[in-house]
Design a protein around this motif. Structure first.
Motif, PDB file in Angstrom:
ATOM      1  N   ALA A 152      21.865   5.324 -10.847  1.00 45.09           N
ATOM      2  CA  ALA A 152      23.158   5.310 -11.537  1.00 45.09           C
ATOM      3  C   ALA A 152      23.655   3.887 -11.716  1.00 45.09           C
ATOM      4  O   ALA A 152      24.237   3.539 -12.758  1.00 45.09           O
ATOM      5  CB  ALA A 152      24.167   6.137 -10.743  1.00 45.09           C
ATOM      6  N   GLU A 153      23.415   3.040 -10.704  1.00 43.93           N
ATOM      7  CA  GLU A 153      23.813   1.635 -10.816  1.00 43.93           C
ATOM      8  C   GLU A 153      22.955   0.892 -11.853  1.00 43.93           C
ATOM      9  O   GLU A 153      23.451   0.076 -12.622  1.00 43.93           O
ATOM     10  CB  GLU A 153      23.686   0.949  -9.446  1.00 43.93           C
ATOM     11  CG  GLU A 153      24.687   1.437  -8.395  1.00 43.93           C
ATOM     12  CD  GLU A 153      26.118   1.159  -8.810  1.00 43.93           C
ATOM     13  OE1 GLU A 153      26.387   0.070  -9.365  1.00 43.93           O
ATOM     14  OE2 GLU A 153      26.971   2.058  -8.617  1.00 43.93           O
ATOM     15  N   LYS A 154      21.652   1.204 -11.860  1.00 45.96           N
ATOM     16  CA  LYS A 154      20.741   0.532 -12.787  1.00 45.96           C
ATOM     17  C   LYS A 154      21.067   0.888 -14.246  1.00 45.96           C
ATOM     18  O   LYS A 154      20.830   0.093 -15.162  1.00 45.96           O
ATOM     19  CB  LYS A 154      19.291   0.940 -12.483  1.00 45.96           C
ATOM     20  CG  LYS A 154      18.705   0.292 -11.235  1.00 45.96           C
ATOM     21  CD  LYS A 154      18.291  -1.136 -11.547  1.00 45.96           C
ATOM     22  CE  LYS A 154      17.573  -1.769 -10.370  1.00 45.96           C
ATOM     23  NZ  LYS A 154      17.206  -3.172 -10.686  1.00 45.96           N
ATOM     24  N   MET A 155      21.609   2.098 -14.442  1.00 46.11           N
ATOM     25  CA  MET A 155      21.906   2.545 -15.806  1.00 46.11           C
ATOM     26  C   MET A 155      22.924   1.650 -16.504  1.00 46.11           C
ATOM     27  O   MET A 155      22.973   1.596 -17.736  1.00 46.11           O
ATOM     28  CB  MET A 155      22.449   3.983 -15.787  1.00 46.11           C
ATOM     29  CG  MET A 155      21.370   5.046 -15.752  1.00 46.11           C
ATOM     30  SD  MET A 155      22.102   6.679 -15.777  1.00 46.11           S
ATOM     31  CE  MET A 155      22.994   6.625 -17.328  1.00 46.11           C
ATOM     32  N   LYS A 156      23.741   0.980 -15.729  1.00 41.17           N
ATOM     33  CA  LYS A 156      24.729   0.080 -16.333  1.00 41.17           C
ATOM     34  C   LYS A 156      24.044  -1.064 -17.094  1.00 41.17           C
ATOM     35  O   LYS A 156      24.595  -1.614 -18.046  1.00 41.17           O
ATOM     36  CB  LYS A 156      25.642  -0.490 -15.244  1.00 41.17           C
ATOM     37  CG  LYS A 156      26.491   0.575 -14.549  1.00 41.17           C
ATOM     38  CD  LYS A 156      27.308  -0.043 -13.425  1.00 41.17           C
ATOM     39  CE  LYS A 156      28.119   1.027 -12.694  1.00 41.17           C
ATOM     40  NZ  LYS A 156      28.868   0.468 -11.550  1.00 41.17           N
ATOM     41  N   GLU A 157      22.809  -1.411 -16.615  1.00 42.59           N
ATOM     42  CA  GLU A 157      22.087  -2.517 -17.241  1.00 42.59           C
ATOM     43  C   GLU A 157      20.964  -2.016 -18.160  1.00 42.59           C
ATOM     44  O   GLU A 157      20.690  -2.586 -19.207  1.00 42.59           O
ATOM     45  CB  GLU A 157      21.492  -3.428 -16.157  1.00 42.59           C
ATOM     46  CG  GLU A 157      22.549  -3.998 -15.226  1.00 42.59           C
ATOM     47  CD  GLU A 157      21.925  -4.666 -14.009  1.00 42.59           C
ATOM     48  OE1 GLU A 157      20.679  -4.732 -13.957  1.00 42.59           O
ATOM     49  OE2 GLU A 157      22.678  -5.109 -13.124  1.00 42.59           O
ATOM     50  N   GLN A 158      20.295  -0.940 -17.732  1.00 42.40           N
ATOM     51  CA  GLN A 158      19.150  -0.431 -18.480  1.00 42.40           C
ATOM     52  C   GLN A 158      19.312   1.071 -18.735  1.00 42.40           C
ATOM     53  O   GLN A 158      19.359   1.871 -17.799  1.00 42.40           O
ATOM     54  CB  GLN A 158      17.852  -0.662 -17.681  1.00 42.40           C
ATOM     55  CG  GLN A 158      17.372  -2.090 -17.665  1.00 42.40           C
ATOM     56  CD  GLN A 158      16.744  -2.490 -18.998  1.00 42.40           C
ATOM     57  OE1 GLN A 158      16.331  -1.638 -19.776  1.00 42.40           O
ATOM     58  NE2 GLN A 158      16.689  -3.790 -19.271  1.00 42.40           N
ATOM     59  N   GLU A 159      19.407   1.478 -19.975  1.00 37.76           N
ATOM     60  CA  GLU A 159      19.550   2.893 -20.307  1.00 37.76           C
ATOM     61  C   GLU A 159      18.258   3.660 -20.041  1.00 37.76           C
ATOM     62  O   GLU A 159      18.255   4.891 -20.014  1.00 37.76           O
ATOM     63  CB  GLU A 159      19.949   3.051 -21.769  1.00 37.76           C
ATOM     64  CG  GLU A 159      21.377   2.618 -22.068  1.00 37.76           C
ATOM     65  CD  GLU A 159      21.775   2.955 -23.487  1.00 37.76           C
ATOM     66  OE1 GLU A 159      20.985   3.633 -24.186  1.00 37.76           O
ATOM     67  OE2 GLU A 159      22.875   2.537 -23.891  1.00 37.76           O
ATOM     68  N   ALA A 160      17.161   2.933 -19.864  1.00 39.91           N
ATOM     69  CA  ALA A 160      15.875   3.589 -19.627  1.00 39.91           C
ATOM     70  C   ALA A 160      15.887   4.437 -18.367  1.00 39.91           C
ATOM     71  O   ALA A 160      15.091   5.381 -18.230  1.00 39.91           O
ATOM     72  CB  ALA A 160      14.770   2.530 -19.538  1.00 39.91           C
ATOM     73  N   PHE A 161      16.772   4.109 -17.420  1.00 41.74           N
ATOM     74  CA  PHE A 161      16.842   4.881 -16.166  1.00 41.74           C
ATOM     75  C   PHE A 161      17.503   6.238 -16.374  1.00 41.74           C
ATOM     76  O   PHE A 161      17.467   7.080 -15.486  1.00 41.74           O
ATOM     77  CB  PHE A 161      17.609   4.081 -15.108  1.00 41.74           C
ATOM     78  CG  PHE A 161      16.804   2.977 -14.499  1.00 41.74           C
ATOM     79  CD1 PHE A 161      15.997   3.226 -13.391  1.00 41.74           C
ATOM     80  CD2 PHE A 161      16.815   1.700 -15.036  1.00 41.74           C
ATOM     81  CE1 PHE A 161      15.245   2.213 -12.823  1.00 41.74           C
ATOM     82  CE2 PHE A 161      16.055   0.681 -14.477  1.00 41.74           C
ATOM     83  CZ  PHE A 161      15.266   0.926 -13.370  1.00 41.74           C
ATOM     84  N   THR A 162      18.105   6.443 -17.522  1.00 42.29           N
ATOM     85  CA  THR A 162      18.821   7.704 -17.761  1.00 42.29           C
ATOM     86  C   THR A 162      17.880   8.893 -17.685  1.00 42.29           C
ATOM     87  O   THR A 162      18.182   9.902 -17.027  1.00 42.29           O
ATOM     88  CB  THR A 162      19.501   7.673 -19.153  1.00 42.29           C
ATOM     89  OG1 THR A 162      20.376   6.557 -19.220  1.00 42.29           O
ATOM     90  CG2 THR A 162      20.268   8.961 -19.404  1.00 42.29           C
ATOM     91  N   GLU A 163      16.740   8.768 -18.344  1.00 39.77           N
ATOM     92  CA  GLU A 163      15.796   9.896 -18.375  1.00 39.77           C
ATOM     93  C   GLU A 163      15.289  10.227 -16.980  1.00 39.77           C
ATOM     94  O   GLU A 163      15.210  11.404 -16.600  1.00 39.77           O
ATOM     95  CB  GLU A 163      14.628   9.549 -19.303  1.00 39.77           C
ATOM     96  CG  GLU A 163      13.709  10.736 -19.549  1.00 39.77           C
ATOM     97  CD  GLU A 163      12.581  10.407 -20.519  1.00 39.77           C
ATOM     98  OE1 GLU A 163      11.617  11.186 -20.574  1.00 39.77           O
ATOM     99  OE2 GLU A 163      12.674   9.364 -21.201  1.00 39.77           O
ATOM    100  N   CYS A 164      14.951   9.182 -16.198  1.00 39.81           N
ATOM    101  CA  CYS A 164      14.469   9.423 -14.826  1.00 39.81           C
ATOM    102  C   CYS A 164      15.545  10.078 -13.966  1.00 39.81           C
ATOM    103  O   CYS A 164      15.276  10.977 -13.167  1.00 39.81           O
ATOM    104  CB  CYS A 164      14.022   8.101 -14.193  1.00 39.81           C
ATOM    105  SG  CYS A 164      12.568   7.399 -14.988  1.00 39.81           S
ATOM    106  N   LEU A 165      16.779   9.591 -14.124  1.00 43.44           N
ATOM    107  CA  LEU A 165      17.891  10.164 -13.353  1.00 43.44           C
ATOM    108  C   LEU A 165      18.072  11.636 -13.706  1.00 43.44           C
ATOM    109  O   LEU A 165      18.256  12.485 -12.816  1.00 43.44           O
ATOM    110  CB  LEU A 165      19.165   9.366 -13.642  1.00 43.44           C
ATOM    111  CG  LEU A 165      20.440   9.818 -12.903  1.00 43.44           C
ATOM    112  CD1 LEU A 165      20.238   9.766 -11.391  1.00 43.44           C
ATOM    113  CD2 LEU A 165      21.616   8.929 -13.300  1.00 43.44           C
ATOM    114  N   CYS A 166      17.969  11.949 -14.976  1.00 42.43           N
ATOM    115  CA  CYS A 166      18.121  13.347 -15.399  1.00 42.43           C
ATOM    116  C   CYS A 166      16.987  14.207 -14.857  1.00 42.43           C
ATOM    117  O   CYS A 166      17.216  15.372 -14.458  1.00 42.43           O
ATOM    118  CB  CYS A 166      18.156  13.430 -16.928  1.00 42.43           C
ATOM    119  SG  CYS A 166      19.681  12.784 -17.646  1.00 42.43           S
TER     120      CYS A 166
END
Length: 785
Positions: free
Chosen positions: A37-51
């Protein structure tokens, strides 16, 4: 490069746990989710993994041992809370996935294969942990962050719909002001219409599974009531089946709100809308609030009509709504149904539906009529009700359906219609409005009510409904005949015979629970209001041996009956013929009325804790009749216009009534009294003197509390108290003399009995001697010579 490695690693983690997270790894998984969730602020690529990881929360957790569920419950509940806090992530995809995972708690599907050595947790485990982690409260609070995103908001509401089936979750949601938040969302822009349906469904769950009072309190603001009104208007003009269901659900919520007078139903205009709707289509006056509205006469419209009637009844208890009820023709609309059921009022209602609406309308009329007395009179409601009651006892064929709450006991007859019509008359009569009562009497209501009473008593079996009808009629007659001599005379011709019938009730029925005790009290009230004060009625009652029946009831020694019956007997004694009837009465074991009254006095003193010795004599000369409470009560100075304890005590027990009745009967030449009775009678005779002494004693005590009286006044007070004490001593001396006289009489009786025994023995001796002489003469020749 590092971020790419992290993304690869996250995919490996998701692949590794594709069949569900083990309980022991959940704490670390949550750390990973928070880092993502913190990384998503910088890289949207983490969104898919988080989901992908959040999606796995929809699968059952994995446990090695059965005890793992309990052992890891603190960590799992905290994990659920953290899952809810991820709603802070400003990503629509993440928020929707969280909601989907929460919904999957309630549609748990087992994975294709399990981890080696693991087994899935129980079906309700996640739901319990969500409750423990207060996930529902967190999701309600997250509504603020998705307020402007319709899709996300709908997913949150969908998740809350599932969570709100639990009472625990409903309480958690109410902590976050869920009711008021959801209410304000009701009329938000939503082309699909899902927003209002989901929100209303959650509100309904909160009412069913949570605290109704708390929900009503949260919906009590003007903004919430206006929002409900706007949504209701939209649903009112909807044509879909779901719109009609929503409309009725909102009506139930509106009824609950209307029960609280502090809710601004009138100020918001919601009350007026509901009242106008309730009078449609009975009142033919066009109103812009319902322009274009048509009834389809479907089941939902039938339910709406009943709900609107119910709201009218609720609003009638709110003083601020009285003007609206009067201005919007509620009375004519309800009175529309007060007519025979020969043909349905609206051809589109079925016969059963019309009957149910009719009974409901008349039941509501009982609440509305006392509030709108002027409107009631102007609509000639008394005439309509009396004509309707005439139809109820008529021979016209009618077969009641009896298939509703108000139709109980009315299958195949007109009993339900009679019951609720009489309830209306009772509620109006209880206002004690002279114009209403005069209108009833001018139309022959007394005679008609007696006919109905006779008809109902002879026609129907004895049950709670019949007893209620009988009691209501007696109450109406009491109100009509009270303080009017001519009406009492009208009542006496047929009414006294019915009263006698009720007074002859089997005492065992008083404890049946059907309402016999209420009927008996109504009959006694009727004796007081419809008989006493009119010599014609009193003489008729005496001829029917009514006094004997009252004394029979008094002999039951039921405390709640005794006070009323004693009061009636005292009033009756103004008729000179009454005392003879009281003296003539004999109860069980030839008991006299005087003996019964003295027994009641003794029992009352025993209950009050009045001090007496073993023979019933006075013990405390200063306060001979003081109760235990009076002795324990400290001196409390009271204003001159407030009654003291000695005065209040008179109305709280039946001693004053027993004394008053003896004053009517006299204290001399009373038959059937024992020596013990005469000892008690000596106290009763001086009751008023003792009571005066108690009052003076209170005055002296209050004076000493406030200030010291002057010498002359103090001497006078001492003399007054001494007189009271001397009376107590005199009564005690008289009681002692009575005891001595009784003892002397017993000794004389004993001597007389002994002399009889002695004479009998002497006679036996003479007979024996004569027999011996005879035997001697027959066996001894010398003696014979």
């Amino acid at each position: 490069d590092l971020e790419e490695e992290q993304l690869k690693t996250l995919k490996k983690v998701a692949k590794h746990f594709e069949n569900g997270f083990p309980l022991k790894d959940l704490e670390q998984i949550m750390e990973i989710l928070n880092l993502c969730a913190e990384k998503m602020k910088e890289q949207e690529a983490f969104t898919e993994c988080l989901c992908e990881l959040i999606k796995l929360f929809g699968l059952p957790f994995q446990k090695k041992k059965s005890s793992d569920e309990v052992n890891y419950s603190p960590e799992v509940s905290q994990c659920m809370a953290q899952l809810g806090y991820l709603m802070r992530v400003p990503s629509s995809q993440v928020r929707i996935q969280i909601c989907k995972s929460v919904i999957s708690f309630y549609k748990m599907e087992l994975p294709g294969k399990l981890l080696s050595g693991y087994q899935p947790t129980s079906a309700n485990y996640k739901i319990q942990m969500a409750e423990l982690g207060e996930l529902a409260q967190i999701l309600v609070l997250s509504l603020a962050s998705v307020e402007n995103q319709l899709t996300e908001k709908l997913w949150v509401l969908k998740a809350l719909q599932h969570l709100s089936i639990s009472g625990v979750n409903c309480r958690l949601m109410m902590k976050a002001q869920a009711a008021s938040r959801l209410c304000l969302y009701l009329n938000g822009a939503d082309p699909s219409g899902q927003l209002v349906f989901r929100s209303s469904d959650i509100l309904w769950n909160l009412l069913e599974n949570g605290s109704k009072e708390e929900v009503v309190n949260q919906l009590s603001s003007l903004e919430c009531v206006r929002a409900l009104k706007e949504v209701f208007v939209d649903a009112l003009h909807g044509f879909r089946h779901c719109d009609h269901q929503l409309r009725n659900d909102l009506l139930v919520i509106a009824a609950l709100l209307a029960e609280n007078p502090e809710v601004p139903m009138v100020e918001s205009g919601f009350a007026k809308l509901l009242i106008v709707l309730a009078t449609f289509p009975e009142v033919k006056i066009p109103n812009p609030l319902i322009k274009g509205l048509k009834l389809t006469y479907s089941y939902e419209d039938f339910e709406m009509k009943k709900l609107l009637f119910n709201i009218i009844g609720v609003l009638s208890k709110n003083p601020s709504a009285a003007q609206l009820l009067s201005e919007n023709d509620v009375m004519p609309a309800l009175l529309y149904y007060v007519k025979p059921n020969q043909k349905p009022g609206f051809h589109d209602w079925s016969t059963a539906q019309y009957e149910e609406l009719q009974l409901h309308a008349i039941a509501v009329l009982a609440s509305v009529a006392p509030v709108l007395v002027d409107k009631y009179l102007s609509c000639q409601a008394n005439t309509l009700l009396l004509m309707f009651l005439e139809w109820c006892i008529g021979q016209d064929p009618f077969f009641g359906r009896g298939n509703s709450f108000h139709g109980t006991g009315g299958r195949g007859n007109k009993l339900a219609q009679m019951r609720y019509s009489l309830r209306v008359l009772r509620s109006v009569a209880s206002v004690y409005d002279d114009a209403v009562n005069l209108s009833l009497c001018d139309q022959g209501a007394i005679s008609q009510l007696l006919d109905i009473l006779k008809y109902a008593t002879n026609k129907f079996k004895e049950d709670s409904i019949l007893l209620e009808i009988q009691a209501d009629i007696l109450f109406i007659l009491c109100v009509l005949c009270e303080n009017d001599l001519h009406r009492k005379e009208l009542f006496s011709y047929e009414g006294i015979g019915m009263l006698i019938l009720f007074l002859q009730m089997d005492p065992k029925k008083l404890y049946s629970g059907l309402g016999h005790s209420c009927l008996l009290f109504s009959a006694l009230d009727c004796v007081w209001s419809c008989v006493i004060g009119c010599y014609i009625a009193e003489d008729h009652f005496l001829e029917k041996q009514g006094i004997f029946l009252l004394l029979d009831l008094l002999a039951l020694k039921e405390k709640n009956l005794c006070n009323i019956i004693l009061g009636i007997l005292i009033e009756f004694c103004d008729n000179p013929k009454t005392t003879l009837h009281i003296h003539t009465w004999r109860g069980e074991k030839d008991q006299t009325a005087a003996n019964l009254l003295i027994q009641l006095w003794r029992q009352e003193e025993l209950d009050l804790g009045v001090r007496r010795d073993q023979y019933g004599r006075i013990v405390d000369m200063k306060r001979p009749i003081a109760s235990r409470f009076q002795r324990q009560q400290k001196v409390i100075p009271v204003p001159a216009n407030c009654p003291s304890f000695a005065i209040m005590e008179i109305s709280e027990n039946m001693r004053s009534k027993v004394y008053s009745l003896f004053c009517k009967l006299g204290f001399e030449n009373l038959p059937g009294l024992s020596s013990e009775d005469f000892i008690t009678l000596a106290i009763i005779r001086r009751y008023i003197d003792f009571k005066v002494g108690e009052v003076w004693s209170e005055i002296c005590a209050e004076l000493k509390e406030e200030f010291s009286p002057v010498t002359s006044d103090e001497e006078v007070l001492k003399d007054i108290l001494k007189i009271s004490e001397d009376i107590g001593r005199a009564v005690n001396d008289l009681q002692t003399e009575l005891l001595k006289s009784q003892l002397h009489q017993e000794i004389q009786e004993e001597k007389k009995t002994y002399r009889k025994i002695q004479a009998t023995r002497k006679q036996k001796e003479i007979l024996n001697k004569s027999w011996e002489n005879f035997l001697t003469r027959t066996s001894n020749h010398e003696a014979l010579k």
